[in-house]
Design an enzyme around this catalytic site. Sequence first.
Site, short mmCIF file in Angstrom:
data_model
loop_
_atom_site.label_atom_id
_atom_site.label_comp_id
_atom_site.label_asym_id
_atom_site.label_seq_id
_atom_site.Cartn_x
_atom_site.Cartn_y
_atom_site.Cartn_z
N ARG A 65 106.17 -4.36 -54.99
CA ARG A 65 106.78 -3.05 -55.24
C ARG A 65 107.38 -3.02 -56.65
O ARG A 65 107.30 -2.01 -57.34
CB ARG A 65 107.85 -2.77 -54.18
CG ARG A 65 108.61 -1.47 -54.28
CD ARG A 65 107.78 -0.22 -54.23
NE ARG A 65 107.14 0.07 -52.96
CZ ARG A 65 107.03 1.31 -52.46
NH1 ARG A 65 107.55 2.33 -53.10
NH2 ARG A 65 106.40 1.52 -51.34
N ASN A 107 115.37 17.02 -58.46
CA ASN A 107 114.54 17.12 -57.27
C ASN A 107 114.69 18.51 -56.69
O ASN A 107 115.73 19.15 -56.84
CB ASN A 107 115.00 16.07 -56.24
CG ASN A 107 114.14 16.07 -54.98
OD1 ASN A 107 112.92 16.09 -55.07
ND2 ASN A 107 114.79 16.08 -53.82
N HIS A 109 114.60 20.39 -53.08
CA HIS A 109 114.59 20.12 -51.64
C HIS A 109 114.59 21.46 -50.90
O HIS A 109 115.38 22.35 -51.24
CB HIS A 109 115.81 19.28 -51.25
CG HIS A 109 115.85 18.96 -49.79
ND1 HIS A 109 115.06 17.97 -49.21
CD2 HIS A 109 116.55 19.53 -48.78
CE1 HIS A 109 115.28 17.96 -47.92
NE2 HIS A 109 116.18 18.89 -47.61
N GLU A 147 121.66 7.63 -56.37
CA GLU A 147 121.18 6.51 -55.57
C GLU A 147 120.92 6.87 -54.10
O GLU A 147 120.21 6.17 -53.40
CB GLU A 147 122.18 5.34 -55.64
CG GLU A 147 122.15 4.57 -56.96
CD GLU A 147 122.76 5.30 -58.14
OE1 GLU A 147 122.69 4.76 -59.25
OE2 GLU A 147 123.30 6.43 -57.95
N ASP A 150 118.89 12.90 -51.44
CA ASP A 150 119.33 14.31 -51.49
C ASP A 150 120.86 14.41 -51.63
O ASP A 150 121.48 15.33 -51.10
CB ASP A 150 118.88 15.06 -50.22
CG ASP A 150 117.38 14.98 -50.01
OD1 ASP A 150 116.95 14.86 -48.85
OD2 ASP A 150 116.64 14.98 -51.02
#
Length: 207
Positions: A65, A107, A109, A147, A150
Amino acid sequence: LKIAVLVSGGGTNLQALIDAIENGTVTNAQIVSVISNNKNAYALERAEKHGIFHQCISPKDFEMREQFHDALLQALETAEADLIVLAGYLVVIPEKMIKKYRNRIINIHPSLIPSFCGTGFYGLKVHEGALKRGVKLTGATCHFVDEGTDTGPIILQKAVEVKEDDTPETLQRRVMEEAEWVILPRAVHLIANGQVSVENGFVKISQ
Ligand code: GRF
């Protein structure tokens, strides 16, 4: 402002941003890169059609990852991105990326945060939750990414009425059309024009 847009699916939020830049609603902004974790994402076709550099960087292509994270960060460096927009991006953002781009990742949402958000609330599940609770108003939230999931400082929100005969699909569509596609470009425009600041975890919008 150089913008990198991270996508996973249909790219309707990307399209809203492309259209807003092309029609002058959003100024001082340029999408310099579209990055998807899903090579079949229609969002990549949308970028193609508009001559925007695009690539697929998938966790599946890497053993570890960590290597995926490095590839993603490298691509953002190469693109010289000033702002990163998560538009229906379903991969967890690595901590080191959040720290490097503090208050420079946004972001969208599809709910009025803090309702119907956090782990497990994505895509249709958000709207299923709204219908299950019987809220009369839902909507969308554009926020900085920190961190948590949402949990970052809220930039803009827009409410949408829930109709009696709504299904998760009809509600999702209306939230996208009436809220997401409006506040995401608006947030980018405000940031690109220096009208957004974050003070003690709260967003201030000038003018
Ligand atoms: C949709 O569920 C939308 O509400 C959310 O991400 C999903 C896909 O959006 N923001 P897009 O069409 O790929 O922009």
